[in-house]
Design a protein around this motif. Structure first.
Motif, short mmCIF file in Angstrom:
data_model
loop_
_atom_site.label_atom_id
_atom_site.label_comp_id
_atom_site.label_asym_id
_atom_site.label_seq_id
_atom_site.Cartn_x
_atom_site.Cartn_y
_atom_site.Cartn_z
N VAL A 1 0.80 -1.30 -0.30
CA VAL A 1 -0.14 0.06 0.06
C VAL A 1 0.87 1.30 0.07
O VAL A 1 0.58 1.99 -0.95
N VAL A 2 1.87 1.33 0.99
CA VAL A 2 2.93 2.55 0.95
C VAL A 2 3.41 2.61 -0.25
O VAL A 2 3.63 3.73 -0.99
N ALA B 1 -6.94 -1.70 -0.23
CA ALA B 1 -6.50 -0.55 -0.14
C ALA B 1 -5.35 -0.20 -1.41
O ALA B 1 -5.32 0.92 -2.07
N ALA B 2 -4.44 -1.27 -1.83
CA ALA B 2 -3.35 -0.93 -2.67
C ALA B 2 -4.16 -0.82 -3.95
O ALA B 2 -3.63 -0.08 -5.01
N ILE B 3 -5.06 -1.82 -4.08
CA ILE B 3 -5.73 -1.78 -5.45
C ILE B 3 -6.50 -0.30 -5.67
O ILE B 3 -6.53 0.17 -6.88
N THR C 1 -5.06 6.61 -9.62
CA THR C 1 -4.51 7.37 -10.45
C THR C 1 -5.19 7.46 -12.05
O THR C 1 -4.96 7.99 -12.76
N ARG C 2 -6.12 6.41 -12.18
CA ARG C 2 -6.99 6.10 -13.07
C ARG C 2 -8.35 6.88 -13.24
O ARG C 2 -9.00 6.86 -14.09
N ARG C 3 -9.03 7.13 -12.03
CA ARG C 3 -10.14 7.45 -11.73
C ARG C 3 -10.54 9.06 -11.69
O ARG C 3 -9.48 9.62 -11.38
N LYS D 1 -17.13 7.33 -3.77
CA LYS D 1 -17.61 5.69 -3.63
C LYS D 1 -16.55 5.10 -3.26
O LYS D 1 -16.72 3.86 -2.50
N VAL D 2 -15.20 5.02 -3.71
CA VAL D 2 -13.93 4.61 -3.28
C VAL D 2 -13.93 4.75 -1.79
O VAL D 2 -13.74 3.60 -1.09
#
Length: 199
Positions: free
Chosen positions: A30-31, A106-108, A114-116, A123-124
């Protein structure tokens, strides 16, 4: 060759170490997803785990009892301690697996950010908060004695009552209590821990 190690306790210790390592690596992922430097990711992950470990030892004495129990329950050293003495505790397994699941999700999300477009971020956040709340509830259930299972992996069954003792306790009329008088200062820590786990 030179000793008779308890392979059940050794395997239990390695299993606990594997779970702890998985949780640390998942938080490191995640970090790492949030930073561009591997060195920063390593240092921040190390700092997080050291802070959690130290805080769970210091804070319980400074806060009210209900909150102290919660803080004490998230101590990673406490969770790995049972594995290291040959006691496989389902609450420890649930604890580490829930950390791994939350960190991977959380990593996903961190990579997906970066893409949304920014308007979809709410929502995330709701999904992550909901997942954390669900996993806290699962951990709370895992700590409940009715659902918690402890498996004695030691060859000597050091943390298991004998069948005669179990039958004797079952034959007693309620209410009853067990009192153990022990000088913890002069006793071996492993013996004190073993008595505590058996009780």
């Amino acid at each position: 060759i030179y000793a008779q190690p308890d392979y059940g306790a050794v395997c239990s210790g390695y299993f606990g170490l594997l779970l702890l390592g998985g949780a640390v690596m998942a938080s490191g992922i995640v970090v790492s997803a949030l930073t561009t430097s591997q060195t920063v990711a390593y240092l921040v992950t190390t700092f997080i785990w050291l802070t959690v470990s130290l805080a769970t030892k210091v804070l319980p004495s400074m806060v009210p009892t209900g909150l102290a129990d919660f803080i004490f329950a998230i101590d990673p050293d406490l969770r790995t301690g049972a594995f290291s003495i040959g006691l496989i505790d389902t609450s420890g397994i649930v604890y580490f697996l829930s950390i791994i699941v939350v960190m991977i999700v959380a990593a996903i999300f961190a990579i997906d950010l970066t893409r949304r477009p920014p308007k979809q971020l709410s929502k995330v956040y709701v999904a992550v908060i909901s997942l954390i709340a669900i996993l806290i509830a699962i951990n709370d259930l895992a700590l409940n004695e009715r659902f918690r299972i402890r498996l004695d992996a030691t060859g000597s069954r050091a943390y298991t009552l004998s069948s005669q003792t179990t039958q004797f306790i079952d034959a007693l009329d309620a209410p009853w209590s067990i009192v153990v008088l022990l000088d913890e200062a002069s006793s071996d820590r492993s013996v004190v821990r073993q008595i505590d786990e058996v009780l």
